[in-house]
Design an enzyme around this catalytic site. Structure first.
Site, PDB file in Angstrom:
ATOM      1  N   GLU A  47       1.055  -1.183   0.073  1.00 54.48           N
ATOM      2  CA  GLU A  47      -0.084   0.113   0.036  1.00 54.48           C
ATOM      3  C   GLU A  47       0.842   1.291   0.017  1.00 54.48           C
ATOM      4  O   GLU A  47       0.755   2.177  -0.825  1.00 54.48           O
ATOM      5  CB  GLU A  47      -0.747   0.013   1.181  1.00 54.48           C
ATOM      6  CG  GLU A  47      -1.896   1.241   1.453  1.00 54.48           C
ATOM      7  CD  GLU A  47      -2.131   1.427   2.820  1.00 54.48           C
ATOM      8  OE1 GLU A  47      -2.482   2.540   3.238  1.00 54.48           O
ATOM      9  OE2 GLU A  47      -2.219   0.444   3.656  1.00 54.48           O
ATOM     10  N   ASP A  51       0.779   4.169  -3.206  1.00 56.73           N
ATOM     11  CA  ASP A  51       0.449   5.363  -3.161  1.00 56.73           C
ATOM     12  C   ASP A  51       1.520   6.250  -3.772  1.00 56.73           C
ATOM     13  O   ASP A  51       1.044   7.222  -4.662  1.00 56.73           O
ATOM     14  CB  ASP A  51       0.706   5.691  -1.479  1.00 56.73           C
ATOM     15  CG  ASP A  51       0.367   7.156  -1.240  1.00 56.73           C
ATOM     16  OD1 ASP A  51      -0.984   7.654  -1.674  1.00 56.73           O
ATOM     17  OD2 ASP A  51       1.189   7.680  -0.741  1.00 56.73           O
ATOM     18  N   ASP A 120      -7.077   1.064   0.396  1.00 58.54           N
ATOM     19  CA  ASP A 120      -6.067   0.472   0.851  1.00 58.54           C
ATOM     20  C   ASP A 120      -5.611  -0.507  -0.287  1.00 58.54           C
ATOM     21  O   ASP A 120      -4.335  -0.832  -0.617  1.00 58.54           O
ATOM     22  CB  ASP A 120      -5.728  -0.065   2.266  1.00 58.54           C
ATOM     23  CG  ASP A 120      -5.825   1.135   3.352  1.00 58.54           C
ATOM     24  OD1 ASP A 120      -5.719   2.379   2.779  1.00 58.54           O
ATOM     25  OD2 ASP A 120      -5.858   0.978   4.343  1.00 58.54           O
ATOM     26  N   GLU A 123      -4.624   0.587  -3.717  1.00 58.89           N
ATOM     27  CA  GLU A 123      -3.001   1.189  -3.612  1.00 58.89           C
ATOM     28  C   GLU A 123      -2.146  -0.173  -3.396  1.00 58.89           C
ATOM     29  O   GLU A 123      -1.130  -0.045  -4.135  1.00 58.89           O
ATOM     30  CB  GLU A 123      -2.713   2.026  -2.401  1.00 58.89           C
ATOM     31  CG  GLU A 123      -3.584   3.286  -2.587  1.00 58.89           C
ATOM     32  CD  GLU A 123      -3.110   4.202  -1.371  1.00 58.89           C
ATOM     33  OE1 GLU A 123      -3.186   5.195  -1.645  1.00 58.89           O
ATOM     34  OE2 GLU A 123      -3.181   3.780  -0.425  1.00 58.89           O
TER      35      GLU A 123
END
Length: 233
Positions: A47, A51, A120, A123
């Site tokens: 995650e 991002d 989440d 990502e």
């Protein structure tokens, strides 16, 4: 539900070389906590990576697509694209929640449709795809599933969630929507608002924001998430 990730790959048109990376992307920490003898990695590190990869790829897309826009305008638009409500919308559209490995407690409390968890996972998937096949594969995936939904409203992409929700509700009949500000906290310069969106007598979603409008937009995005899961069930 659960781990039929081959089905997901087929749906997405993506084939992972390292299946463990894909599995890790959909493994929530609650599942690891209940299966410590067999599973050791959750999706939190992926995650983190995803991002950063999302920020880069979205930035590159906006830079190329909108050459007339200023740095400030591009920054605001990117923020609206990679924010939680936006990622939740994409995760729901791709049925990511159906494939997450959850602990029993998280499952029982509705974790599979929890907005923060879905964002989440989106990502984490991007992070796993980047590690497995590189930036070009991520760009190809986003061109197919995210970039077609990016447009310039002059404000923010979030402005469309209320419209999307209204259109979805109208398709289902004559039900009406109502937005309510149910809480307001903080000093004048740092206000936080809590909004709810109701369809007749049914609470569809809640959202927080630094303005009433922002809170309503997040509530609409979460309502889209809930209705999307209901339609898939």
């Amino acid at each position: 539900m659960g781990s039929d990730l081959r089905k997901l790959e087929k749906q997405l048109g993506v084939a992972f070389r390292n299946q463990e990376l894909l599995r890790q992307a959909f493994t929530h920490s609650s599942y690891v906590n209940e299966h410590r003898m067999t599973v050791s990695k959750d999706n939190e590190r992926l995650e983190f990576l995803g991002d950063a990869v999302l920020e880069l790829t979205v930035s590159e897309f906006l830079y190329a697509k909108y050459p007339e826009r200023s740095e400030g305008e591009l920054t605001k638009q990117r923020a609206s694209i990679v924010c939680e409500p936006s990622l939740v919308t994409h995760a729901v559209a791709l049925s990511f929640g159906d494939f997450v490995l959850l602990g029993k407690g998280e499952e029982m409390t509705g974790g599979r449709s929890r907005p923060a968890l879905l964002a989440d996972v989106f990502e984490a998937f991007i992070g796993a795809l980047y590690l497995d096949q590189g930036l070009a594969a991520v760009q190809t995936f986003l061109r197919a599933h995210m970039f077609p939904h990016i447009y310039w409203e002059g404000k923010s992409q979030m402005a469309d969630y209320k419209t999307q929700l209204q259109e979805l509700v109208q398709q289902q009949g004559s039900a009406s929507l109502e937005y309510r500000i149910v809480d307001e906290r903080g000093p004048a310069h740092e206000k936080q608002f809590l909004a709810e969106v109701w369809m007749d007598e049914r609470l569809l979603g809640q959202g927080n924001g630094r303005s009433k409008k922002e809170a309503e937009q997040e509530a609409a995005a979460k309502a889209l998430s809930q209705l999307g899961k209901g339609a898939d069930a």
